[in-house]
Write a protein that holds these residues in place. Structure first.
Motif, PDB file in Angstrom:
ATOM      1  N   LYS A 132      66.090 -70.139  49.371  1.00 54.90           N
ATOM      2  CA  LYS A 132      65.410 -70.006  50.640  1.00 54.90           C
ATOM      3  C   LYS A 132      66.126 -70.852  51.687  1.00 54.90           C
ATOM      4  CE  LYS A 132      60.795 -69.127  48.775  1.00 54.90           C
ATOM      5  NZ  LYS A 132      60.695 -67.775  49.333  1.00 54.90           N
ATOM      6  N   LYS A 133      65.891 -70.526  52.943  1.00 49.09           N
ATOM      7  CA  LYS A 133      66.400 -71.347  54.021  1.00 49.09           C
ATOM      8  C   LYS A 133      65.615 -72.657  54.026  1.00 49.09           C
ATOM      9  CE  LYS A 133      67.227 -71.299  59.008  1.00 49.09           C
ATOM     10  NZ  LYS A 133      67.032 -70.535  60.269  1.00 49.09           N
ATOM     11  N   VAL A 134      66.343 -73.769  54.103  1.00 45.44           N
ATOM     12  CA  VAL A 134      65.714 -75.079  54.001  1.00 45.44           C
ATOM     13  C   VAL A 134      66.208 -75.984  55.122  1.00 45.44           C
ATOM     14  CG1 VAL A 134      65.498 -77.172  52.584  1.00 45.44           C
ATOM     15  CG2 VAL A 134      65.441 -74.922  51.497  1.00 45.44           C
ATOM     16  N   GLU A 135      65.290 -76.757  55.700  1.00 46.51           N
ATOM     17  CA  GLU A 135      65.647 -77.773  56.676  1.00 46.51           C
ATOM     18  C   GLU A 135      65.118 -79.120  56.201  1.00 46.51           C
ATOM     19  OE1 GLU A 135      64.081 -76.751  60.481  1.00 46.51           O
ATOM     20  OE2 GLU A 135      65.442 -75.057  60.786  1.00 46.51           O
ATOM     21  N   MET A 136      65.900 -80.168  56.410  1.00 45.78           N
ATOM     22  CA  MET A 136      65.446 -81.531  56.187  1.00 45.78           C
ATOM     23  C   MET A 136      65.498 -82.270  57.509  1.00 45.78           C
ATOM     24  SD  MET A 136      64.359 -84.246  54.717  1.00 45.78           S
ATOM     25  CE  MET A 136      64.328 -84.195  52.925  1.00 45.78           C
ATOM     26  N   ASP A 137      64.299 -82.641  58.007  1.00 47.47           N
ATOM     27  CA  ASP A 137      64.194 -83.374  59.264  1.00 47.47           C
ATOM     28  C   ASP A 137      64.915 -82.655  60.394  1.00 47.47           C
ATOM     29  OD1 ASP A 137      63.055 -85.429  60.636  1.00 47.47           O
ATOM     30  OD2 ASP A 137      64.607 -86.906  60.186  1.00 47.47           O
ATOM     31  N   GLY A 138      64.765 -81.324  60.437  1.00 45.31           N
ATOM     32  CA  GLY A 138      65.322 -80.526  61.520  1.00 45.31           C
ATOM     33  C   GLY A 138      66.740 -80.035  61.320  1.00 45.31           C
ATOM     34  N   LYS A 139      67.391 -80.438  60.226  1.00 45.03           N
ATOM     35  CA  LYS A 139      68.763 -80.016  59.968  1.00 45.03           C
ATOM     36  C   LYS A 139      68.793 -79.050  58.787  1.00 45.03           C
ATOM     37  CE  LYS A 139      70.658 -84.427  61.599  1.00 45.03           C
ATOM     38  NZ  LYS A 139      71.452 -85.626  61.232  1.00 45.03           N
TER      39      LYS A 139
END
Length: 223
Positions: free
Chosen positions: A9-16
């Motif tokens: 899946k598409k994943v972001e960590m803290d907006g990145k």
């Protein structure tokens, strides 16, 4: 219990955005009053989660070992994980067969868990159910699941290292006795406005304010 077709899946960590975080979305079912209720449950590769959190306030280390003839998985919050560039956050083939993990002792910050975490093993890799691993790690990150056109499409992770993690509402009530002020904030993965609080940075700003002004952050880990 069966895996759905999507594994990444598409994943972001803290907006990145972070690529190649390996997930399996499982379709589960509960029976209530003679009716079957299906639902999705998400399992993330444990080492990918550690790599995802590395270098943030949600960082934790993963170590595999053995104790008294039984496999152990040791998780240590606040300790950086050394990313294996050949194995972590890389493209991987889908594995259709899996098995429940029942023969592992989990050690979190030096303490053995009384109950095992909700985990599955695909090939040689351990995948932990998102809610289960978040609670075990004392809520050091928050997760939003975003849907587009009725399809689950994006996981957003936000570091959230609280000063005092508690497991139940009763613990929280006991802890705040005598406080002059207590501010509470509740979120749900289904709630649009909760998503906005994180997406617009409001929660992150409050966390920074709290740390700069000696305000204690309490994380309640009760579903």
């Amino acid at each position: 219990i069966a895996p759905l077709e999507d594994t990444l899946k598409k994943v972001e960590m803290d907006g990145k955005e972070v690529e190649n975080v390996s997930f399996y979305t499982m379709i589960m079912a509960d029976e209530y009053d003679g009716e079957i209720y299906p639902y999705n449950s998400h399992y993330i590769r444990l080492n990918d989660l550690a790599a995802l959190a590395s270098g943030t306030d949600a960082k934790f280390n993963v170590e595999y070992g053995e104790k008294d003839g039984k496999k152990t998985i040791t998780l240590t919050t606040g300790e950086d994980y050394k990313v294996d560039e050949e194995k972590d956050l890389v493209e991987r083939d889908r594995v259709d067969s899996f098995e429940p993990v029942e023969d592992v002792t989990y050690i979190i910050d030096g303490e053995e868990l009384e109950k095992p975490l909700d985990a599955l093993k695909f090939g040689d890799d351990y995948y932990l159910q998102l809610g289960s691993i978040r609670r075990a790690l004392k809520g050091i990150y928050h997760t939003d699941l975003i849907e587009e056109e009725g399809q689950e499409s994006l996981f957003r992770f936000y570091p959230f290292a609280s000063d005092i993690p508690v497991k139940t509402l009763d613990e929280f009530k006991e802890l705040i006795k005598g406080n002059e002020y207590t501010v509470t904030f509740a979120t749900g993965t289904w709630c649009y406005w909760c998503h906005q609080e994180y997406e617009r940075g409001h929660v992150q700003e409050f966390v920074k304010y709290a740390k700069d002004h000696d305000v204690k952050l309490i994380n309640i880990m009760e579903d």
